[in-house]
Design a protein around this motif. Structure first.
Motif, PDB file in Angstrom:
ATOM      1  N   GLN A   1       1.434   1.704   5.316  1.00 50.02           N
ATOM      2  CA  GLN A   1       0.234   1.458   3.947  1.00 50.02           C
ATOM      3  C   GLN A   1       0.200  -0.168   3.848  1.00 50.02           C
ATOM      4  N   ILE A   2      -1.165  -0.584   3.937  1.00 53.13           N
ATOM      5  CA  ILE A   2      -0.727  -1.734   3.649  1.00 53.13           C
ATOM      6  C   ILE A   2      -2.554  -2.179   2.388  1.00 53.13           C
ATOM      7  N   MET A   3      -2.277  -2.119   1.773  1.00 48.39           N
ATOM      8  CA  MET A   3      -3.386  -2.626   0.683  1.00 48.39           C
ATOM      9  C   MET A   3      -3.613  -3.775  -0.097  1.00 48.39           C
ATOM     10  N   PRO A   4      -4.522  -4.263  -0.322  1.00 48.44           N
ATOM     11  CA  PRO A   4      -4.464  -5.491  -0.531  1.00 48.44           C
ATOM     12  C   PRO A   4      -4.857  -5.926  -2.185  1.00 48.44           C
ATOM     13  N   LEU A   5      -4.431  -6.550  -2.746  1.00 46.01           N
ATOM     14  CA  LEU A   5      -4.204  -6.424  -4.578  1.00 46.01           C
ATOM     15  C   LEU A   5      -4.691  -7.019  -4.855  1.00 46.01           C
TER      16      LEU A   5
ATOM     17  N   VAL B   1      -3.790  -2.002  -6.870  1.00 44.56           N
ATOM     18  CA  VAL B   1      -3.104  -2.793  -8.944  1.00 44.56           C
ATOM     19  C   VAL B   1      -2.479  -2.673  -8.853  1.00 44.56           C
ATOM     20  N   ARG B   2      -2.010  -3.443 -10.389  1.00 41.40           N
ATOM     21  CA  ARG B   2      -0.269  -3.603 -10.669  1.00 41.40           C
ATOM     22  C   ARG B   2      -0.914  -2.653 -11.454  1.00 41.40           C
ATOM     23  N   VAL B   3       0.317  -2.353 -12.172  1.00 39.23           N
ATOM     24  CA  VAL B   3       0.046  -0.627 -13.363  1.00 39.23           C
ATOM     25  C   VAL B   3       1.221  -0.761 -13.721  1.00 39.23           C
ATOM     26  N   LEU B   4       1.626  -1.058 -15.098  1.00 38.75           N
ATOM     27  CA  LEU B   4       2.522  -0.815 -15.719  1.00 38.75           C
ATOM     28  C   LEU B   4       2.946   0.837 -16.682  1.00 38.75           C
TER      29      LEU B   4
ATOM     30  N   ASP C   1       1.966 -12.145  -0.181  1.00 40.70           N
ATOM     31  CA  ASP C   1       0.007 -12.687   0.397  1.00 40.70           C
ATOM     32  C   ASP C   1      -0.704 -11.590   0.178  1.00 40.70           C
ATOM     33  N   GLY C   2      -0.766 -11.730  -1.110  1.00 40.20           N
ATOM     34  CA  GLY C   2      -1.970 -10.830  -1.985  1.00 40.20           C
ATOM     35  C   GLY C   2      -2.260  -9.583  -1.296  1.00 40.20           C
ATOM     36  N   GLN C   3      -1.614  -8.830  -0.906  1.00 42.25           N
ATOM     37  CA  GLN C   3      -0.615  -7.635  -0.393  1.00 42.25           C
ATOM     38  C   GLN C   3       0.474  -6.861  -0.709  1.00 42.25           C
TER      39      GLN C   3
END
Length: 592
Positions: free
Chosen positions: A259-263, A284-287, A309-311
């Motif tokens: 799986q490849i997703m843009p961040l 999205v980054r989640v903590l 590279d932003g993903q």
């Protein structure tokens, strides 16, 4: 078939009242059914169930049946929501139908109101609301108002309102049972020796809560007993959040393989959520502990993700909902979080605080008076002749009461003087909820406690088949329960644990307490005759076996400190050899 409604805003406590009313009416011999108006998005079926699959396939009705119950589900495709009258027509005849919800119906109703919700009163706008059950007082209402916890009074009001014949309920004073009858401890006619289990059964059947209640802050509620059910004011967790540090996304955008997703820019951290909705197909980054942004239902661990590279990239498939906590998965707002009678310890404080509760209704602390009797006793802070004994009972029992969370009241010491004893009990009855006395409970010349109570018909001497112990005087002195314990400290200790402790728990508003025992190999020999239940001072040794104190003499007080529990031997004859299993009850099972 009579119909009466219970309405109220969210978190008002109407479901809890409905539950208590069903118990109350059923206990009075009244047949009851209920109708519940569920929230618009609520569904009685669940995805994945066979019934759900039947409905999805197009079945108009699905009838589920088992030996436990049956339920008919009707698909309202394009139909108007059925009226209350249409629903009532589907019920079998009963004496009373209680309806929860259906605020706009014209049937008679009771409004449930809780101060903490801050909601406006429906009764002020709806003439079909005939009464109010609340935890606060409203002086300007023209309708009857009831304490939200006074189930019996509310039940009587409903029965009167619908015209049903009232079935008498137990009398109540301030929401509590009526005082104990003076003869509640009388033994059945012809009974002399009472086996331990029979004595406990008789005692349990005759004891009721005798204390009032008060509202206190949660942070001061440690060790108190709840007097009312507590309803969660907030869900736990309050919102969907992440269980790990990682990356969140919509599961529907993933599949098998890599799986490849843009961040997306930004992140969601605990206390600082992501701003906005996450577009489908992005991550999205989640903590840990962070709210999941709208559009996120699944989280992948950061340890299995490559980020560049932003993903991000990771291997699928990923289970839907992985590492995501659902809002209210622990407890939902409006649910009962703790029940009446629950002892509040540190875990309960955590639950109350997490669900937004800052104040609780608790029973007032049971005031337990402790009185020693006998000319031979003197205080340990003085001097004593060889004919006198330092009073060990009073410090022991006062300490027990404090350990158990009650308010110990030191009533001092009274010699063998019947008039002085009478005066002391008169005073004690005015300032305590229960009285424990030691000494004078038998039938000897100087056993003034038993004699006085028999003389005034205030108590009854129970000759219990127990060792140590045997004679106990139990009764009511001017409305106050009294336990006349043996004078021997070991016997007084054992009788307090076995008889007074569970009874006082009920008097204080809690449950009848059963001590937890364990089957443990014996490290002693003992031959016992039939006829009496025996309790031996005992302790566990390093080999995991239980040994008993060298002497069974009930005057050997040191054995109480030497021991860390009791071995209970049944009423019948027995012969114990090393290795045989015996019932060991640690002191911790008595909360000492």
């Amino acid at each position: 078939m009579k119909v009466f409604g219970v309405i109220g805003w969210k978190n008002s406590g109407k479901t809890g009242l409905m539950e208590r009313l069903v118990v109350e009416f059923s206990g009075r011999g009244i047949s009851v059914s209920t109708v519940k108006h569920a929230h618009h998005r609520f569904d009685v079926d669940q995805p994945g169930k066979d019934s759900y699959r039947h409905r999805q396939a197009g079945a108009k009705e699905v009838l589920l049946s088992s030996k436990t119950r049956w339920a008919l589900m009707h698909e309202a495709r394009g139909e108007d929501e059925p009226s209350l009258g249409e629903l009532l027509a589907k019920l079998d005849p009963v004496d009373l139908v209680l309806v929860e919800g259906f605020k706009r119906g014209g049937h008679s109703k009771l409004e449930v109101h809780r101060r903490a919700t801050g909601a406006r009163l429906i009764a002020a706008e709806d003439d079909s609301v005939l009464g109010l059950a609340s935890d606060q007082q409203f002086d300007d209402l023209s309708i009857p108002s009831f304490d939200l916890d006074d189930t019996s009074a509310i039940a009587n009001f409903i029965l009167t309102s619908v015209g049903l014949v009232q079935v008498p309920a137990p009398a109540a004073i301030n929401g509590l049972s009526e005082p104990l009858a003076n003869d509640c401890f009388a033994l059945p006619e012809g009974v002399d020796w009472v086996p331990v289990d029979d004595a406990l059964g008789l005692l349990r059947a005759r004891i009721k809560t005798c204390v009032g209640r008060e509202a206190i802050p949660v942070d001061g509620a440690l060790g108190r007993l709840l007097a009312l059910d507590v309803v969660a004011l907030r869900s736990n967790p309050p919102g969907a959040n992440s269980a790990v540090d990682g990356f969140g996304f919509a599961h529907s955008a993933t599949g098998a393989g890599k799986q490849i997703m843009p961040l997306a820019k930004g992140r969601s951290a605990a206390g600082n959520p992501f701003d906005g909705e996450l577009p489908l197909g992005q991550a999205v980054r989640v903590l840990t502990g962070a709210l999941l942004p709208k559009g996120v239902d699944t989280v992948v661990l950061q340890e299995v993700v490559n980020q560049e590279d932003g993903q991000i990239s990771f291997n699928g498939p990923v289970k839907k909902g992985a590492n995501a906590r659902v809002a209210g998965e622990d407890i939902s707002a409006g649910d009962v979080s703790l029940r009446t009678g629950q002892l509040i310890n540190s875990p309960e404080l955590a639950l109350l605080s997490a669900t937004g509760c800052c104040q609780v209704d608790v029973f007032q602390r049971l005031r337990v008076g402790v009185l020693s009797t006998g000319d031979e006793l003197v205080s340990a802070d003085g001097t004593a002749s060889v004919a006198q004994t330092f009073d060990a009972n009073r410090p022991m029992l006062l300490g027990l009461m404090e350990q158990w969370g009650y308010l110990p009241v030191d009533l001092g010491h009274v010699g063998d003087d019947r008039d002085a004893l009478r005066d002391c009990l008169d005073v004690a009855a005015c300032k305590t909820d229960v009285i424990l006395t030691t000494g004078g409970a038998s039938a000897g010349e100087e056993d003034h406690m038993a004699a006085l109570m028999q003389e005034t018909k205030a108590a009854f001497t129970w000759r219990i088949a127990i060792k140590p112990g045997r004679p106990m005087a139990m009764g009511i002195w001017q409305g106050t329960p009294i336990f006349g314990l043996p004078g021997n400290p070991v016997a007084a200790f054992v009788c307090t644990l076995i008889f007074a402790r569970p009874a006082m728990s009920v008097l204080a508003g809690g449950a009848w307490l059963f001590p937890q025992g364990f089957q443990v190999p014996a490290d002693f020999e003992k031959r016992k005759k039939p006829g009496r239940r025996e309790y031996l001072r005992a302790r566990l040794n390093d080999a995991g076996r239980v040994e008993v104190f060298a002497s069974e003499g009930s005057g050997r007080i040191s054995g109480l400190s030497w021991a860390d529990g009791l071995v209970e031997l049944a009423d019948g004859a027995c012969e114990i050899r090393p290795g045989d299993l015996v019932r060991y009850i640690p002191y911790s099972s008595f909360n000492i």
